[in-house]
Design a protein around this motif. Structure first.
Motif, PDB file in Angstrom:
ATOM      1  N   PHE A 119     -24.236  16.891  -4.666  1.00 46.42           N
ATOM      2  CA  PHE A 119     -24.976  18.113  -4.412  1.00 46.42           C
ATOM      3  C   PHE A 119     -24.202  18.937  -3.386  1.00 46.42           C
ATOM      4  O   PHE A 119     -23.329  18.410  -2.692  1.00 46.42           O
ATOM      5  CB  PHE A 119     -26.378  17.796  -3.852  1.00 46.42           C
ATOM      6  CG  PHE A 119     -27.270  17.079  -4.825  1.00 46.42           C
ATOM      7  CD1 PHE A 119     -27.131  15.717  -5.062  1.00 46.42           C
ATOM      8  CD2 PHE A 119     -28.267  17.764  -5.504  1.00 46.42           C
ATOM      9  CE1 PHE A 119     -27.951  15.050  -5.961  1.00 46.42           C
ATOM     10  CE2 PHE A 119     -29.103  17.117  -6.399  1.00 46.42           C
ATOM     11  CZ  PHE A 119     -28.936  15.758  -6.623  1.00 46.42           C
ATOM     12  N   ARG A 120     -24.551  20.202  -3.295  1.00 46.10           N
ATOM     13  CA  ARG A 120     -23.929  21.026  -2.260  1.00 46.10           C
ATOM     14  C   ARG A 120     -24.949  22.029  -1.732  1.00 46.10           C
ATOM     15  O   ARG A 120     -25.894  22.400  -2.419  1.00 46.10           O
ATOM     16  CB  ARG A 120     -22.705  21.758  -2.803  1.00 46.10           C
ATOM     17  CG  ARG A 120     -22.985  22.800  -3.877  1.00 46.10           C
ATOM     18  CD  ARG A 120     -21.664  23.334  -4.431  1.00 46.10           C
ATOM     19  NE  ARG A 120     -21.873  24.368  -5.456  1.00 46.10           N
ATOM     20  CZ  ARG A 120     -20.885  24.896  -6.167  1.00 46.10           C
ATOM     21  NH1 ARG A 120     -19.627  24.492  -5.980  1.00 46.10           N
ATOM     22  NH2 ARG A 120     -21.153  25.829  -7.073  1.00 46.10           N
ATOM     23  N   GLN A 121     -24.711  22.425  -0.491  1.00 44.48           N
ATOM     24  CA  GLN A 121     -25.595  23.390   0.137  1.00 44.48           C
ATOM     25  C   GLN A 121     -24.774  24.356   0.973  1.00 44.48           C
ATOM     26  O   GLN A 121     -24.105  23.937   1.920  1.00 44.48           O
ATOM     27  CB  GLN A 121     -26.643  22.693   1.003  1.00 44.48           C
ATOM     28  CG  GLN A 121     -27.701  23.629   1.540  1.00 44.48           C
ATOM     29  CD  GLN A 121     -28.883  22.897   2.122  1.00 44.48           C
ATOM     30  OE1 GLN A 121     -28.815  21.698   2.427  1.00 44.48           O
ATOM     31  NE2 GLN A 121     -30.003  23.582   2.274  1.00 44.48           N
ATOM     32  N   PRO A 160     -24.655  27.838   3.432  1.00 48.89           N
ATOM     33  CA  PRO A 160     -25.556  28.404   4.445  1.00 48.89           C
ATOM     34  C   PRO A 160     -26.535  29.397   3.837  1.00 48.89           C
ATOM     35  O   PRO A 160     -26.147  30.290   3.079  1.00 48.89           O
ATOM     36  CB  PRO A 160     -24.594  29.088   5.406  1.00 48.89           C
ATOM     37  CG  PRO A 160     -23.325  28.327   5.283  1.00 48.89           C
ATOM     38  CD  PRO A 160     -23.244  27.962   3.819  1.00 48.89           C
ATOM     39  N   GLY A 161     -27.812  29.215   4.157  1.00 48.16           N
ATOM     40  CA  GLY A 161     -28.835  30.123   3.672  1.00 48.16           C
ATOM     41  C   GLY A 161     -29.257  29.911   2.241  1.00 48.16           C
ATOM     42  O   GLY A 161     -30.069  30.670   1.709  1.00 48.16           O
ATOM     43  N   LYS A 162     -28.719  28.872   1.603  1.00 45.38           N
ATOM     44  CA  LYS A 162     -29.060  28.611   0.204  1.00 45.38           C
ATOM     45  C   LYS A 162     -29.674  27.228   0.066  1.00 45.38           C
ATOM     46  O   LYS A 162     -29.527  26.365   0.928  1.00 45.38           O
ATOM     47  CB  LYS A 162     -27.821  28.733  -0.679  1.00 45.38           C
ATOM     48  CG  LYS A 162     -27.242  30.136  -0.734  1.00 45.38           C
ATOM     49  CD  LYS A 162     -26.147  30.215  -1.772  1.00 45.38           C
ATOM     50  CE  LYS A 162     -25.630  31.651  -1.905  1.00 45.38           C
ATOM     51  NZ  LYS A 162     -24.552  31.738  -2.950  1.00 45.38           N
ATOM     52  N   GLU A 163     -30.358  27.025  -1.052  1.00 45.49           N
ATOM     53  CA  GLU A 163     -30.946  25.719  -1.313  1.00 45.49           C
ATOM     54  C   GLU A 163     -29.867  24.735  -1.763  1.00 45.49           C
ATOM     55  O   GLU A 163     -28.820  25.125  -2.289  1.00 45.49           O
ATOM     56  CB  GLU A 163     -32.009  25.841  -2.406  1.00 45.49           C
ATOM     57  CG  GLU A 163     -33.251  26.610  -1.985  1.00 45.49           C
ATOM     58  CD  GLU A 163     -34.354  26.524  -3.006  1.00 45.49           C
ATOM     59  OE1 GLU A 163     -35.468  26.984  -2.702  1.00 45.49           O
ATOM     60  OE2 GLU A 163     -34.112  26.007  -4.112  1.00 45.49           O
ATOM     61  N   ARG A 164     -30.158  23.467  -1.556  1.00 45.56           N
ATOM     62  CA  ARG A 164     -29.256  22.419  -2.021  1.00 45.56           C
ATOM     63  C   ARG A 164     -29.311  22.382  -3.548  1.00 45.56           C
ATOM     64  O   ARG A 164     -30.389  22.322  -4.141  1.00 45.56           O
ATOM     65  CB  ARG A 164     -29.654  21.076  -1.438  1.00 45.56           C
ATOM     66  CG  ARG A 164     -28.649  19.987  -1.639  1.00 45.56           C
ATOM     67  CD  ARG A 164     -28.988  18.753  -0.814  1.00 45.56           C
ATOM     68  NE  ARG A 164     -28.977  19.043   0.614  1.00 45.56           N
ATOM     69  CZ  ARG A 164     -29.085  18.105   1.558  1.00 45.56           C
ATOM     70  NH1 ARG A 164     -29.202  16.842   1.214  1.00 45.56           N
ATOM     71  NH2 ARG A 164     -29.089  18.453   2.820  1.00 45.56           N
ATOM     72  N   GLU A 165     -28.148  22.398  -4.167  1.00 44.14           N
ATOM     73  CA  GLU A 165     -28.092  22.420  -5.629  1.00 44.14           C
ATOM     74  C   GLU A 165     -27.298  21.244  -6.174  1.00 44.14           C
ATOM     75  O   GLU A 165     -26.350  20.755  -5.533  1.00 44.14           O
ATOM     76  CB  GLU A 165     -27.457  23.726  -6.118  1.00 44.14           C
ATOM     77  CG  GLU A 165     -26.028  23.932  -5.681  1.00 44.14           C
ATOM     78  CD  GLU A 165     -25.378  25.166  -6.312  1.00 44.14           C
ATOM     79  OE1 GLU A 165     -25.995  25.795  -7.182  1.00 44.14           O
ATOM     80  OE2 GLU A 165     -24.233  25.471  -5.921  1.00 44.14           O
TER      81      GLU A 165
END
Length: 128
Positions: free
Chosen positions: A37-39, A41-46
């Motif tokens: 997964f990746r996250q 800054p300011g975004k949801e973990r996807e």
């Protein structure tokens, strides 16, 4: 208790490659679906990629053809080979262990709600 530790992150220019590794403390991969997964800054973990215990893999559309997930059961290690990196790939990358599901006969991309074990993350920064 499963413990996961990522490594291999770093800074690279656009078009470059990195290989992330995730070492597990116990024999995890035969009993869990593993995911990256990746996250940003300011975004949801996807979810980025997943590999099931039978070797089935799935990828987010944004990384298909560029990233490859694999595992070495003998070394209890999960990998994510990332090629043709783009600035938008910049994020903290996490490996996780949990459950995956099949949809239409294919492994579905990983959903963070189904993963209960997480590593601390490794930072990937891609400059243009």
């Amino acid at each position: 208790q499963v413990q996961l530790a990522e490594s291999g992150g770093g800074s690279v220019q656009a078009g470059g490659s990195l290989r992330l590794s995730c070492a597990a403390s116990t024999y995890t991969y035969s009993s869990h679906c593993m995911g990256w997964f990746r996250q940003a800054p300011g975004k949801e973990r996807e979810g980025v990629a997943a590999i099931d215990s039978d070797g089935s893999t799935s990828y987010a559309d944004s990384v298909k053809g560029r990233f490859t997930i694999s595992q070495d059961n003998g070394k209890n290690t999960l990998y994510l080979q990332m090629n043709s990196l783009k600035p938008e790939d910049t994020a903290m990358y996490y490996c996780a262990a949990g459950a995956c599901y099949f949809w239409g006969g294919s492994l579905a991309p990983p959903d963070r709600r189904n993963f209960g074990y997480w590593g601390q993350g490794t930072q990937v920064t891609v400059s243009s």
